[in-house]
Write a protein that holds these residues in place. Structure first.
Motif: not given
Length: 888
Positions: A316-320, A351-353, A359-361, A634-636
């Motif tokens: 998962x690539x996020x900004x802010x 696994x993140x929060x 979406x984070x796997x 888990x993520x999907x």
């Protein structure tokens, strides 16, 4: 330079000497409280009433303060703390004040400290005692108690032990003598060498600074002692003491593990980003061992990240903390965040929060933009390399008043030279330009109104051309005799984050994040057209509070994601709308040595069905320097098969999608479990801090969209997994500082990534099983004008990689089963002329490592065997760049 080094050292030691020479009176007192709110109230009250420093410990119910006896007294400070609602050993809080404290702060008022002290004539003193870890703490405290101390509290950060003892039964000298006899130097006695040498390795503290003379500043009341006039800087003590306007602080690490986070999180500061060219986010990890950066094809020149042995799309690539590089931005999104805009990066493995989505796997990478500075600052960066790539970055951050501040960020780049270093007739990198601008507006009034808000808007235009050297972009595609690639991307974003902290309840808050993104790509690859449009609306509402006290925190809320896709590939059109409302809950339990974060979310996807996503992170501190972390989750995600596979569009492979009954391209969503464990050990070598961390992560796919490149060199086939797919990742990393201002980072990584394709289990292509990493960074001492030099170099060693099967091609257009190993070397030297001017010179791939014949059948790009996606190594020779940073 030696003279400057000596001068710098003399100034540093002079400041530290003055700090201790004019040291404040220190004392440790019993103060009652419960939670982090109590801690904030006690410490802030003490500081407001004359304490230079104040540290309250909830476990021991003790407050350690440092103050100037000429300006205030211990009694005065403790009286004010009682007036704020906290009983202590000298004063009892008024009942009316105590009753108005928040529920989590209502400590047990019986028994009374005052009653205990009145009947127990003890003497309390503070002394310096050397040690390193939790084993040292246990040894020092237990020895002190065996020698007659009624209580003994040793603190590793300050290297101080606080003793309570009956002066009629024993003396401070007797206790400290016993502590020295078991191996710990202190300000009165030195431990015998033979005893010190037998201590466990983690306990071997630095002995170069001696504390053998008695403390001449112990007060007769036995409650306060002045620190000895010695330098204890060999320990990792954090200095934040102002001496006549001069502040001495511990240097910020360029990359540091977040010690408070239950997950394995690395905080990457702007200091780390300056070690390399760092023109955009894809280049921000060249000095980081956790993320692998690779080229995806030889025609478009785009870079991709890989983490835990899997492609970028699973991170998962996020900004802010808002979704950023996903959907149609997957191929080129790393180029959309300029390096000079980045204030910091948080990288979480595993696994993140659950509050950040489903979406984070393999992990999350969050980028924070420049903002929130106390003073106005305008910076300009000018960059150029020998391949005629140029950049201009301008950033302006300024406070508007006490509560409002703004950031104006501008980026422009262009690549104008046509380069073909391997003489295959194709450009080694695209030509083109990008214009990128962002405006940020921030409001913060948390102390008074409790409100804070952040607003951002971004607009981008990115155009690039690639293909054969004789491609003429002025001609229409139908009239073009040469093979060309044209990519035109327009992107617009607007977002807002607003939060409120409840009055009188700093542990309770509510936040609401919203973002709208429009992304359009118009492109062609030879005779293959691809057009894509994406509209995304994201909203996330989070409420945070506690159960009873701040040891039991929770977050809960709801999110909504709307994605509308419209894609044209050749003559086919693919349209879909994804709507995903979701709810989540996360609980954090904090103990003396452990942190547990357990969360789950349920998302109601209109096309993928209802998805339940649990995640768990656990951290246990065996000692302050030995930390174990465990994670499972888990993520999907839904695959975007065209956007995520553009690296293979520069070929004559036909796309085939095997319909499996799913509602997205006929495919089912991707679902995976990730498990991880890491062990972190801090210790000292050469008298300086060193960290070794080893981690293992495994990802198991329940469902996956596989891209099969082996069925035919003329096809790329997409279908759902039928069987098993897994990725094992092991990494060990050692960060050390063998000499002052000299940092070394060593790492080794092992990957085992396999999947059950049609025809049997195979290794995932383009993934090296073995990787090595070496980063060396050195900085000279600052001169009188604030100038200094920095030197950085990074060596990457990449093992052999499994390559796609091209055996049905003619012999000259085939690949071996495995690639050859290779290595790359990057280096940079920078001169900070002062605090406002920096010039840097660097080189990438200085070994000039190049893949031979990276494009299959490059002479016949419209033939059956042409393929520009078989890339496993650099495609360009050594690149040299020069840059200038200015601040105004």
């Amino acid at each position: 330079m030696k003279k400057n080094l000596k001068t710098g050292l003399a100034v540093l030691f002079s400041l530290i000497f003055q700090t201790f020479l004019f040291a404040q009176t220190t004392g440790t007192f019993l103060v009652k409280g419960n939670c982090s709110m109590c801690k904030d109230r006690i410490e802030s009250t003490a500081k407001k009433n004359g304490a230079k420093t104040a540290v309250w410990n909830s476990e021991t119910q003790t407050l350690q303060v440092e103050f100037d006896p000429n300006k205030t007294t211990a009694d005065g400070i403790l009286k004010k703390i009682a007036d704020a609602g906290h009983d202590n050993e000298k004063y009892t809080a008024p009942d009316a004040v105590y009753s108005k404290l928040p529920g989590c702060c209502l400590y047990d008022r019986e028994p009374s400290f005052i009653k205990q002290n009145a009947s127990t004539p003890t003497e309390k003193k503070v002394f310096f005692v050397k040690g390193n870890c939790e084993m040292c703490k246990d040894r020092i405290e237990s020895t002190a108690k065996q020698a007659g101390a009624t209580t003994a509290i040793w603190d590793a950060a300050t290297q101080k032990v606080t003793l309570d003892f009956d002066s009629a039964e024993t003396t401070a000298e007797a206790i400290l003598k016993k502590i020295a006899d078991v191996g710990h130097d202190n300000e009165k006695f030195k431990a015998p060498d033979e005893v010190y040498r037998k201590l466990p390795g983690c306990c071997l503290y630095d002995r170069t600074t001696e504390f053998t003379e008695p403390n001449p500043h112990v007060h007769s009341d036995g409650k306060e002692a002045v620190a000895p006039k010695k330098d204890f800087s060999s320990h990792d003590e954090h200095f934040d003491k102002q001496i006549e306007g001069v502040t001495v602080t511990k240097a910020q690490a360029a990359t540091a593990i977040d010690g408070k986070n239950a997950g394995l999180t690395f905080n990457i500061s702007g200091k780390e980003l300056l070690k390399a060219a760092c023109c955009n986010l894809s280049e921000s990890f060249e000095t980081n061992a956790t993320v692998d950066v690779s080229y995806s094809n030889a025609v478009t020149g785009t870079k991709q990240l890989k983490m835990l042995g899997l492609d970028q799309k699973y991170t998962a690539l996020s900004k802010e903390l808002l979704p950023e590089i996903r959907g149609l931005a997957a191929a080129y999104g790393l180029n959309f965040i300029p390096g000079r805009w980045i204030g910091g990066i948080q990288l979480t493995k595993g696994g993140s929060t659950v509050t950040n989505g489903y979406e984070s796997i393999t992990g999350q990478i969050n980028t924070e933009l420049l903002k929130h500075q106390d003073k106005t600052e305008t910076s300009m960066n000018i960059f150029g390399d020998i391949n005629a790539r140029t950049e201009l970055n301008i950033t302006h951050v300024s406070p508007l008043n006490d509560h409002w501040n703004q950031s104006i960020l501008f980026h422009g780049n262009g690549t104008f030279a046509k380069v073909d270093s391997n003489d295959d007739g194709f450009l080694d990198q695209p030509t083109g330009t990008q214009m990128n601008a962002t405006y940020l507006l921030n409001f913060s009034d948390l102390e008074h109104s409790g409100w804070g808000t952040h607003f951002g808007i971004n607009a981008l235009q990115d155009r690039r051309n690639a293909g054969q050297m004789n491609y003429n972009k002025a001609l229409d595609q139908s009239e073009q005799p040469a093979y060309g690639v044209g990519i035109d991307i327009s992107r617009f974003q607007v977002w807002n984050k607003t939060g409120y902290i409840f009055k009188g309840k700093p542990y309770q808050s509510i936040g609401w994040m919203n973002q709208y993104t429009y992304h359009q790509q118009d492109s062609f690859f030879g005779l293959r057209n691809y057009f894509g449009r994406q509209n995304t609306l994201y909203s996330n509402l989070i409420f945070e509070s506690i159960f009873g006290n701040t040891n039991h925190k929770y977050k809960t809320g709801a999110s909504f994601l709307y994605d509308k896709y419209d894609e044209d590939y050749l003559s086919l059109n693919y349209r879909r709308t994804e709507t995903v409302p979701g709810i989540f809950f996360e609980y954090t339990l904090t103990g003396a040595r452990y942190t547990l974060v357990a969360g789950a979310r349920t998302d109601f996807h209109n096309l993928a069905g209802t998805q339940f996503t649990p995640r768990l992170n656990f951290k246990y501190d065996f000692t302050p320097k030995t930390i174990l972390r465990l994670s499972a989750g888990k993520g999907f995600r839904t695959a975007n098969v065209f956007a995520e596979s553009q690296g293979y569009f520069a070929s004559n492979r036909a796309i085939e999608i095997r319909d499996n009954g799913g509602k997205i391209y006929g495919l089912k969503p991707e679902i995976a479990w990730n498990y991880g464990a890491s062990l972190q050990q801090d210790f000292k070598i050469f008298g300086r801090k060193s960290t070794v961390i080893a981690d293992f992560f495994r990802t198991d796919f329940k469902d996956q969209v596989l891209l099969d490149l082996d069925q035919s060199p003329q096809k790329m086939v997409f279908y759902n997994l039928d069987g098993r797919s897994f990725a094992n990742s092991f990494q060990t990393q050692w960060d050390l500082t063998p000499a002052k201002n000299f940092d070394v980072r060593l790492a080794y990584k092992y990957y085992d990534v396999q999947a059950d394709f049609e025809g049997g289990r195979r290794e995932i292509p383009f993934m090296a099983k073995h990787r090595g990493f070496v980063n060396l960074a050195y900085a000279t001492a600052k001169n009188d004008k604030g100038g200094f030099w920095t030197f950085d170099t990074t060596l990457n060693l990449v093992g052999k990689q499994k390559l796609p099967n091209l055996n049905s091609n003619p012999a000259e257009f085939r690949l071996p089963e495995y690639s050859d190993p290779y290595n790359t070397l990057n280096a940079q030297v920078a001169k900070n002329l002062n605090d406002k001017t920096r010039i840097y010179l660097g080189g990438e791939n200085l070994t000039s490592t190049m893949q031979k014949n990276p494009i299959i059948d490059a002479k016949n790009p419209f033939g059956n065997y042409f393929d520009g996606g078989m890339i496993y190594a650099p495609v360009m020779t050594a690149n040299v760049y020069l840059g200038l940073d200015l601040k105004f």
